[in-house]
Scaffold this motif. Structure first.
Motif, PDB file in Angstrom:
ATOM      1  N   ILE A 218       6.289   8.590 -34.150  1.00 22.56           N
ATOM      2  CA  ILE A 218       7.507   8.798 -34.941  1.00 22.56           C
ATOM      3  C   ILE A 218       7.990   7.482 -35.529  1.00 22.56           C
ATOM      4  CG2 ILE A 218       9.940   9.426 -34.776  1.00 22.56           C
ATOM      5  CD1 ILE A 218       9.121  11.535 -32.699  1.00 22.56           C
ATOM      6  N   VAL A 219       7.983   6.430 -34.706  1.00 28.25           N
ATOM      7  CA  VAL A 219       8.462   5.118 -35.151  1.00 28.25           C
ATOM      8  C   VAL A 219       7.618   4.594 -36.297  1.00 28.25           C
ATOM      9  CG1 VAL A 219       8.821   2.715 -34.440  1.00 28.25           C
ATOM     10  CG2 VAL A 219       9.434   4.578 -32.891  1.00 28.25           C
ATOM     11  N   THR A 220       6.307   4.795 -36.227  1.00 32.42           N
ATOM     12  CA  THR A 220       5.418   4.239 -37.252  1.00 32.42           C
ATOM     13  C   THR A 220       5.325   5.117 -38.503  1.00 32.42           C
ATOM     14  OG1 THR A 220       3.528   5.313 -36.188  1.00 32.42           O
ATOM     15  CG2 THR A 220       4.023   3.045 -35.535  1.00 32.42           C
ATOM     16  N   SER A 221       5.801   6.376 -38.418  1.00 32.65           N
ATOM     17  CA  SER A 221       5.609   7.307 -39.536  1.00 32.65           C
ATOM     18  C   SER A 221       6.842   7.459 -40.408  1.00 32.65           C
ATOM     19  CB  SER A 221       5.196   8.694 -39.006  1.00 32.65           C
ATOM     20  OG  SER A 221       3.993   8.607 -38.288  1.00 32.65           O
ATOM     21  N   LEU A 222       8.042   7.390 -39.816  1.00 28.87           N
ATOM     22  CA  LEU A 222       9.249   7.671 -40.595  1.00 28.87           C
ATOM     23  C   LEU A 222       9.583   6.516 -41.531  1.00 28.87           C
ATOM     24  CD1 LEU A 222      11.602   9.381 -37.984  1.00 28.87           C
ATOM     25  CD2 LEU A 222       9.959  10.419 -39.542  1.00 28.87           C
ATOM     26  N   PRO A 223      10.242   6.823 -42.647  1.00 27.32           N
ATOM     27  CA  PRO A 223      10.631   5.761 -43.592  1.00 27.32           C
ATOM     28  C   PRO A 223      11.851   4.994 -43.076  1.00 27.32           C
ATOM     29  CG  PRO A 223      11.392   7.893 -44.354  1.00 27.32           C
ATOM     30  CD  PRO A 223      10.533   8.171 -43.157  1.00 27.32           C
ATOM     31  N   SER A 224      12.129   3.876 -43.700  1.00 22.97           N
ATOM     32  CA  SER A 224      13.235   3.019 -43.259  1.00 22.97           C
ATOM     33  C   SER A 224      14.576   3.712 -43.347  1.00 22.97           C
ATOM     34  CB  SER A 224      13.258   1.734 -44.105  1.00 22.97           C
ATOM     35  OG  SER A 224      12.043   1.034 -43.978  1.00 22.97           O
ATOM     36  N   SER A 225      14.690   4.717 -44.206  1.00 20.08           N
ATOM     37  CA  SER A 225      15.958   5.429 -44.346  1.00 20.08           C
ATOM     38  C   SER A 225      16.338   6.190 -43.077  1.00 20.08           C
ATOM     39  CB  SER A 225      15.875   6.398 -45.522  1.00 20.08           C
ATOM     40  OG  SER A 225      14.802   7.310 -45.346  1.00 20.08           O
ATOM     41  N   GLU A 226      15.363   6.463 -42.208  1.00 20.27           N
ATOM     42  CA  GLU A 226      15.612   7.173 -40.942  1.00 20.27           C
ATOM     43  C   GLU A 226      15.789   6.164 -39.807  1.00 20.27           C
ATOM     44  OE1 GLU A 226      16.018  10.342 -40.592  1.00 20.27           O
ATOM     45  OE2 GLU A 226      15.464  10.983 -42.613  1.00 20.27           O
ATOM     46  N   GLY A 227      16.595   5.126 -40.061  1.00 21.00           N
ATOM     47  CA  GLY A 227      16.727   4.038 -39.097  1.00 21.00           C
ATOM     48  C   GLY A 227      17.237   4.476 -37.740  1.00 21.00           C
ATOM     49  N   GLU A 228      18.241   5.352 -37.713  1.00 22.30           N
ATOM     50  CA  GLU A 228      18.802   5.789 -36.433  1.00 22.30           C
ATOM     51  C   GLU A 228      17.756   6.524 -35.597  1.00 22.30           C
ATOM     52  OE1 GLU A 228      21.673   5.049 -35.239  1.00 22.30           O
ATOM     53  OE2 GLU A 228      22.394   3.995 -37.012  1.00 22.30           O
ATOM     54  N   THR A 229      17.001   7.393 -36.251  1.00 18.93           N
ATOM     55  CA  THR A 229      15.944   8.126 -35.536  1.00 18.93           C
ATOM     56  C   THR A 229      14.858   7.173 -35.046  1.00 18.93           C
ATOM     57  OG1 THR A 229      16.365  10.033 -36.948  1.00 18.93           O
ATOM     58  CG2 THR A 229      14.305  10.020 -35.699  1.00 18.93           C
ATOM     59  N   ILE A 230      14.479   6.224 -35.890  1.00 17.25           N
ATOM     60  CA  ILE A 230      13.455   5.247 -35.495  1.00 17.25           C
ATOM     61  C   ILE A 230      13.901   4.480 -34.260  1.00 17.25           C
ATOM     62  CG2 ILE A 230      12.329   3.098 -36.190  1.00 17.25           C
ATOM     63  CD1 ILE A 230      12.268   4.199 -39.061  1.00 17.25           C
ATOM     64  N   MET A 231      15.153   4.024 -34.247  1.00 14.62           N
ATOM     65  CA  MET A 231      15.649   3.243 -33.102  1.00 14.62           C
ATOM     66  C   MET A 231      15.719   4.095 -31.834  1.00 14.62           C
ATOM     67  SD  MET A 231      15.920   0.163 -33.835  1.00 14.62           S
ATOM     68  CE  MET A 231      16.564  -0.194 -32.219  1.00 14.62           C
ATOM     69  N   LYS A 232      16.111   5.361 -31.988  1.00 13.13           N
ATOM     70  CA  LYS A 232      16.201   6.245 -30.825  1.00 13.13           C
ATOM     71  C   LYS A 232      14.851   6.365 -30.135  1.00 13.13           C
ATOM     72  CE  LYS A 232      16.896  11.103 -29.621  1.00 13.13           C
ATOM     73  NZ  LYS A 232      17.239  12.465 -30.135  1.00 13.13           N
ATOM     74  N   TYR A 233      13.807   6.662 -30.912  1.00  7.92           N
ATOM     75  CA  TYR A 233      12.495   6.890 -30.304  1.00  7.92           C
ATOM     76  C   TYR A 233      11.784   5.572 -29.971  1.00  7.92           C
ATOM     77  CZ  TYR A 233      13.167  11.789 -31.217  1.00  7.92           C
ATOM     78  OH  TYR A 233      13.664  13.062 -31.197  1.00  7.92           O
ATOM     79  N   ALA A 234      12.150   4.504 -30.653  1.00  9.80           N
ATOM     80  CA  ALA A 234      11.590   3.196 -30.279  1.00  9.80           C
ATOM     81  C   ALA A 234      12.056   2.810 -28.878  1.00  9.80           C
ATOM     82  CB  ALA A 234      12.003   2.137 -31.294  1.00  9.80           C
ATOM     83  N   LYS A 235      13.338   3.042 -28.578  1.00 14.56           N
ATOM     84  CA  LYS A 235      13.865   2.720 -27.253  1.00 14.56           C
ATOM     85  C   LYS A 235      13.220   3.599 -26.177  1.00 14.56           C
ATOM     86  CE  LYS A 235      18.408   1.230 -28.959  1.00 14.56           C
ATOM     87  NZ  LYS A 235      19.862   1.532 -28.988  1.00 14.56           N
ATOM     88  N   LEU A 236      13.037   4.878 -26.492  1.00 14.05           N
ATOM     89  CA  LEU A 236      12.382   5.765 -25.528  1.00 14.05           C
ATOM     90  C   LEU A 236      10.944   5.316 -25.255  1.00 14.05           C
ATOM     91  CD1 LEU A 236      13.642   9.230 -26.827  1.00 14.05           C
ATOM     92  CD2 LEU A 236      14.340   8.077 -24.726  1.00 14.05           C
ATOM     93  N   ALA A 237      10.239   4.946 -26.328  1.00 16.20           N
ATOM     94  CA  ALA A 237       8.853   4.487 -26.164  1.00 16.20           C
ATOM     95  C   ALA A 237       8.793   3.195 -25.363  1.00 16.20           C
ATOM     96  CB  ALA A 237       8.202   4.296 -27.535  1.00 16.20           C
ATOM     97  N   VAL A 238       9.692   2.269 -25.657  1.00 12.29           N
ATOM     98  CA  VAL A 238       9.698   0.995 -24.927  1.00 12.29           C
ATOM     99  C   VAL A 238       9.944   1.226 -23.451  1.00 12.29           C
ATOM    100  CG1 VAL A 238      11.040  -1.125 -24.587  1.00 12.29           C
ATOM    101  CG2 VAL A 238      10.338  -0.450 -26.881  1.00 12.29           C
ATOM    102  N   THR A 239      10.855   2.133 -23.119  1.00 12.48           N
ATOM    103  CA  THR A 239      11.131   2.429 -21.707  1.00 12.48           C
ATOM    104  C   THR A 239       9.889   2.945 -20.998  1.00 12.48           C
ATOM    105  OG1 THR A 239      13.433   2.968 -22.248  1.00 12.48           O
ATOM    106  CG2 THR A 239      12.574   3.773 -20.145  1.00 12.48           C
ATOM    107  N   LEU A 240       9.182   3.893 -21.623  1.00 10.17           N
ATOM    108  CA  LEU A 240       7.977   4.450 -20.993  1.00 10.17           C
ATOM    109  C   LEU A 240       6.855   3.422 -20.918  1.00 10.17           C
ATOM    110  CD1 LEU A 240       7.903   8.021 -22.588  1.00 10.17           C
ATOM    111  CD2 LEU A 240       8.662   7.366 -20.306  1.00 10.17           C
TER     112      LEU A 240
END
Length: 804
Positions: A218-240
C-alpha cells in the motif's frame, strides 16, 4: 543499448519457448497437475522483487540485466502470427456452430505452436463451461497471460472463493492489485481476506503474502495525495517489521513514505525514521532529514582525500551547526550520535556541553545512546563524561550502566577502578557471565589467581551460562584444581540433560539412544513435571557449541579424576549422565563399559548387573562369564536362572554346566545343580567338579525332608575321595575334607584332617599375589571346635596362628 538488449533477450525467448512447450505438453497429456503447471507461470514473490527493482533501480547496464532476467519468469501478451490468427478465427467459428471437438483440437494446435498466447485458453474456457474445474483453469491461464484486466481477476477470485481455493483466490487478489496498484479498495479487499484466513487459523505464510507485505505494498503503490493513508500503513508495517527484527525492510517502508509525504511527518514519525536510519548506519541520510525536516542549519565542505587503499574519494567535513531553540532533546541526542560516527569531533564537543546541561533523571537513556556511539568509535575519554553522571544517580544505579562504566575505565587503563565497577555489576546482576569473564581476565593478569577462579563460580540455583562454565573448566584445568574441575565439568556435562528420578528411567536410558526425550515423555505420561527439581537451567543452550569429540574428552577426564580420588558415587553419576547425552551417542559402547566399571567400584551390583548382562550376550568369553559370576554372586537375590539359560541356549559351552550348576546350588535347587555338575564331571573329570558334586550331595543330606541320609553321605564322601585323588594339593584337600566332617559334626575326623592340613606347606607362591596359604582359616576352624570344650587348646591355636 536497445539493440543489445534485444539480441541478448532473443536466446532467452527461444529457450523460454522450448520450456513452455514442454510444460504445456505435460499439462495437456495429464503428466502435470494444474497447480504445478500454474506455479511455473506465476511466482508472487518473484514479481514483488521485480517491482522493487523497478522502483529503486538505476538506469545502468546491471539493472537492465536484472530486469531482463526477471522478465524470463513474467508472461507478456503474445501476438499470433497471421496463420495462427486465421486458425484461431476458424476455431471460434467452429465453437459458435457447436462443433466443439474440432474447435478444441484447433485451440490445442495453437497452444502447441505458441504456448504463451491467451486466445486459445479463452476459447477453451468457454468450450468447457460444463466442467467448472477445467473452465476455471483455462480462464486463469488466459488471465495470467494478459495481466491487464482487473475486473477479470475479481471475477476469477469470486469463482475461487466459491470453490474454497484460498491459494488461487489470494493469487487473483494480488494480480488485481498489480493491474490497478493505486486502487485502495483492492488492497483493502486483500487485507480483509487475510484477516478472515487468520481467524480461521489458516497458515497464511504458505500463500507467499503476509499482512506486513500488504501494508508495504500500500505504501509503495498509493500516490502522494493519499499521505494520511500512506502514513497509517507505513507505521503498521514498521511495527510488524520491527517485531520480526527486519530493520532494513522497516527502514525501506519509512524511506518510501518520507519521499512521498514528508510534509505530514510528525516529530514522532521523524524520530522513528531517524532511529531506523541510525541502526543501519545511514548517518548522512540522517543529516539530510535534520536539515530538511527539523530546521537544523549545517555548514559543510567537500574534501578530496585518499582512503586506506590509496583511492581518491570525497569526504564531507561538517564545519558548523545551528539547531532550533525548541528542538527536542531526543533529536539532539540523535544528531550528536550522527556527528560522532561521521567524525566531526569539533561539532560534537560544542553540542555535548549543551547536552550535558540536561537533567540526568529525564535524559539518562539518551546519555547511554551517546556513550555507546563514543565507545563504538573508540573515544572512551568522552564516553566516561557521560557515564560518570549516570553512576552517581540513584535512578541509574543499574548493572548495565556499571558494566559500561567498567569497560570504559578498563579501556582508559584505570584497572583498579574498573575492578570496583565490575564488582558493582555483580552486586546488581550476580550471574552476569560477561562481567565475570572480563573480571577474571583482569584479576588473572594481576596475578590474583584464587580470586580470579572464584569469580568464575556461578550459583547453580539460578540460570547459568554454559560458555562461562566452559571457561571455568579451562581455567581450573590450567591451574590444576582437579576436584573443582570435577564439580564444574559435571555441571557442564549436564546441560540439556536431567537427573534420574526412578529406576524405570534408567531402564529406558539403557534400552535405547535418545534417553532424554524418552524420559521427558515418560514423565509426561506419569503426570510429572518434565524437568527434575535439581536440574541446572542454562541461558545459552542453543548458542553454546560443544562438539562430540570435546564432550567425550571432557567425559573421560571427569571419570578419570573421580576414579583417582576414589569418588566412586560421583564417577557413577557422571557415567549415567553420559548415557543420556546425545553428543556421546556415537560412543555409547564405551560409555556403557565405563558405567559398568563405576558400578563395580561403587559396589552397586544391582545396576552393574544390567550392563554385565549386555556384555555377556555381545561378547561371550571366559573373562565375561567370570565377571558375570562375580556380579551375580555379589547380589542378595538369585533370580537369574532364566537369563543364564537363554545366555547358553544358542551356543553350547561346557562352562554352561558350571555356571548354571552354581546358580541353582546357591538358590537351593540341589537336584538341578547336581545334574549340571555331573554332566560337566563326565566330560571334564576335574577336581573342581568332583568337589562341587560332593558339596551338593552333602547339602542335600543335611536337609530333613530327604530320606536315606546315610547313602547320600557315603556318595558325597566318595566324590570327596575322587576330588582328593584328582587334586594334587595336600593343604587344600585336607582342609576341604576337614570342613566336610565338621559340617556333619564328626569332629574327631575333622580335627585329624585339619591337623594334616596345618602340617602341609602353602598352596602356592605367586609373584603378584604373594603366598596363597590356608593356615589361618584352618586354625580358626580348630579354634571354633575347641573353644567350648577345651578353651586352653583353642587359645593355643589362636596365639600361634591368628595373632597379628
Amino acid at each position: 543499448m536497445d539493440s543489445t538488449i534485444e539480441s541478448t533477450s532473443q536466446p532467452h525467448r527461444d529457450e523460454e519457448m522450448d520450456v513452455d512447450e514442454e510444460l504445456t505438453n505435460k499439462f495437456l497429456s495429464g503428466e502435470m497437475s494444474f497447480a504445478e503447471y500454474s506455479s511455473e507461470w506465476y511466482r508472487p514473490e518473484d514479481e514483488e522483487d521485480l517491482e522493487d527493482i523497478g522502483r529503486n533501480g538505476e538506469e545502468t547496464i546491471n539493472s537492465v540485466q536484472v530486469v531482463e532476467k526477471s522478465l524470463q519468469k513474467r508472461r507478456r501478451r503474445t501476438r499470433l502470427s497471421a496463420a495462427l490468427v486465421g486458425l484461431m478465427g476458424e476455431a471460434n467459428i467452429r465453437f459458435a456452430r457447436g462443433d466443439l471437438d474440432m474447435a478444441e483440437r484447433m485451440c490445442h494446435e495453437i497452444i502447441k505452436q505458441l504456448p504463451t498466447a491467451a486466445e486459445p485458453y479463452q476459447t477453451l474456457a468457454q468450450i468447457y463451461e460444463h466442467d467448472v474445474d477445467k473452465s476455471l483453469q483455462f480462464s486463469l491461464l488466459a488471465a495470467h497471460l494478459t495481466r491487464s484486466d482487473a475486473e477479470e481477476w475479481w471475477r476469477l477470485a469470486a469463482i475461487c472463493k466459491q470453490r474454497d481455493d484460498k491459494k488461487q483466490e489470494m493469487i487473483c487478489y494480488t494480480q488485481a492489485i498489480k493491474s490497478e496498484p493505486q486502487n485502495l479498495d483492492a488492497h483493502m479487499k486483500r487485507l480483509e481476506f487475510i484477516t478472515t484466513l487468520e481467524e480461521m487459523k489458516y497458515p497464511v505464510n504458505t500463500l507467499n503474502v503476509t499482512r506486513v507485505k500488504c501494508y508495504h505494498k500500500i505504501v509503495t503503490s498509493l500516490p502522494s495525495s493519499e499521505g494520511e493513508t500512506i502514513m497509517k500503513y507505513a507505521k503498521l508495517a514498521v511495527t510488524l517489521y520491527h517485531n520480526s527484527e527486519e530493520i532494513e525492510r522497516a527502514c525501506e517502508v519509512m524511506s518510501t513514505a518520507y519521499k512521498q509525504c514528508s510534509s505530514i511527518f510528525t516529530i514522532e514519525d521523524i524520530n522513528i525514521y531517524l532511529e531506523l536510519l541510525i541502526s543501519l548506519k545511514q548517518y548522512h541520510t540522517c543529516i539530510d532529514v535534520f536539515v530538511s525536516s527539523i530546521g537544523v542549519e549545517i555548514e559543510a565542505e567537500i574534501q578530496t582525500i585518499k582512503n586506506a587503499s590509496g583511492e581518491i574519494e570525497e569526504h564531507t567535513n561538517y564545519l558548523s551547526c545551528i539547531i532550533p531553540s525548541k528542538m527536542a532533546i531526543d533529536l539532539k541526542s540523535k544528531l550528536l550520535v550522527c556527528f560522532i560516527h561521521l567524525g566531526s569531533l569539533s561539532l560534537v564537543e560544542t553540542l555535548l556541553n549543551d547536552f550535558l546541561s540536561n537533567d540526568v533523571d529525564k535524559a539518562g537513556d539518551l546519555y547511554m545512546d551517546i556513550e555507546e556511539a563514543f565507545s563504538s568509535v573508540g573515544h572512551y575519554e568522552m564516553a566516561i563524561k557521560l557515564l560518570e553522571p549516570l553512576v552517581r544517580n540513584t535512578n541509574f544505579d543499574l548493572g548495565a550502566v556499571w558494566l559500561k562504566h567498567a569497560e570504559c575505565l578498563y579501556k582508559l587503563g584505570r584497572v583498579d577502578d574498573a575492578i570496583d565497577s565490575y564488582y558493582k555489576v555483580l552486586r546488581h546482576v550476580p550471574q552476569h557471565p560477561n562481567a565475570r569473564k572480563k573480571l577474571f581476565c583482569i584479576l588473572e593478569k594481576k596475578g590474583c589467581i584464587e580470586d580470579a577462579l572464584n569469580i568464575l563460580q556461578q550459583d547453580y540455583k539460578y540460570v547459568v551460562s554454559a560458555n562461562l562454565l566452559y571457561e571455568q573448566c579451562q581455567a581450573l584445568k590450567k591451574y590444576n584444581k582437579p576436584l573443582k574441575y570435577l564439580e564444574v565439568g559435571e555441571a557442564l556435562l549436564s546441560r540439556n540433560l536431567t537427573k534420574y528420578r526412578h529406576r524405570e528411567e534408567l531402564n529406558l536410558t539403557c534400552r535405547a539412544k535418545g534417553g532424554v526425550d524418552l524420559i521427558f515423555n515418560f514423565r509426561k505420561m506419569r503426570g510429572e513435571n518434565t524437568y527434575h527439581e535439581d536440574d541446572i537451567q542454562f541461558d545459552d543452550e542453543k548458542t553454546f557449541k560443544f562438539n562430540p569429540k570435546e564432550e567425550f574428552a571432557l567425559f573421560k577426564e571427569l571419570i578419570e579424576i573421580a576414579c583417582q580420588h576414589r569418588l566412586y558415587p560421583t564417577m557413577q553419576r557422571i557415567t549415567f549422565l553420559g548415557l543420556l547425552s546425545k553428543g556421546l551417542s556415537s560412543h555409547r559402547t564405551d560409555v556403557g563399559f565405563y558405567c559398568l566399571q563405576a558400578c563395580l567400584l561403587n559396589n552397586d551390583f544391582q545396576n552393574a548387573l544390567r550392563f554385565v548382562k549386555e556384555y555377556a550376550v555381545k561378547y561371550p568369553s571366559l573373562k565375561t562369564y567370570n565377571l558375570l559370576s562375580y556380579v551375580i554372586n555379589s547380589l542378595d537375590e538369585n533370580t537369574h536362572g532364566k537369563f543364564l539359560s537363554r545366555l547358553f541356549q544358542k551356543d553350547y559351552n561346557i562352562v554352561k554346566h558350571l555356571f548354571l550348576g552354581n546358580n541353582f546350588l546357591i538358590s537351593g535347587r540341589y537336584l538341578v545343580a547336581l545334574k549340571y555338575f555331573l554332566e560337566y564331571h563326565n566330560q571334564c573329570r576335574e577336581p573342581l567338579s568332583a568337589l562341587l558334586i560332593a558339596v551338593t550331595i552333602l547339602a542335600m543330606a543335611a536337609q530333613r525332608t530327604v530320606d536315606k541320609h546315610h547313602n547320600l553321605i557315603l556318595q558325597g564322601f566318595a566324590y570327596l575321595l575322587t576330588y582328593k585323588q584328582l587334586r594334587k594339593c595336600e593343604q587344600e584337600v585336607n582342609y576341604n575334607m576337614g570342613r566336610a566332617y565338621q559340617m556333619l559334626n564328626i569332629n574327631n575326623l575333622a580335627i585329624e584332617y585339619y591337623e594334616r592340613a596345618l602340617a602341609c606347606g602353602p598352596i602356592a607362591t605367586c609373584s603378584k599375589h604373594g603366598v596363597i596359604d590356608l593356615t589361618q582359616e584352618i586354625a580358626y576352624n580348630l579354634y571354633v571346635m575347641y573353644k567350648d570344650q577345651s578353651p586352653d587348646i583353642a587359645r593355643r591355636y589362636m596365639a600361634k596362628y591368628l595373632v597379628i
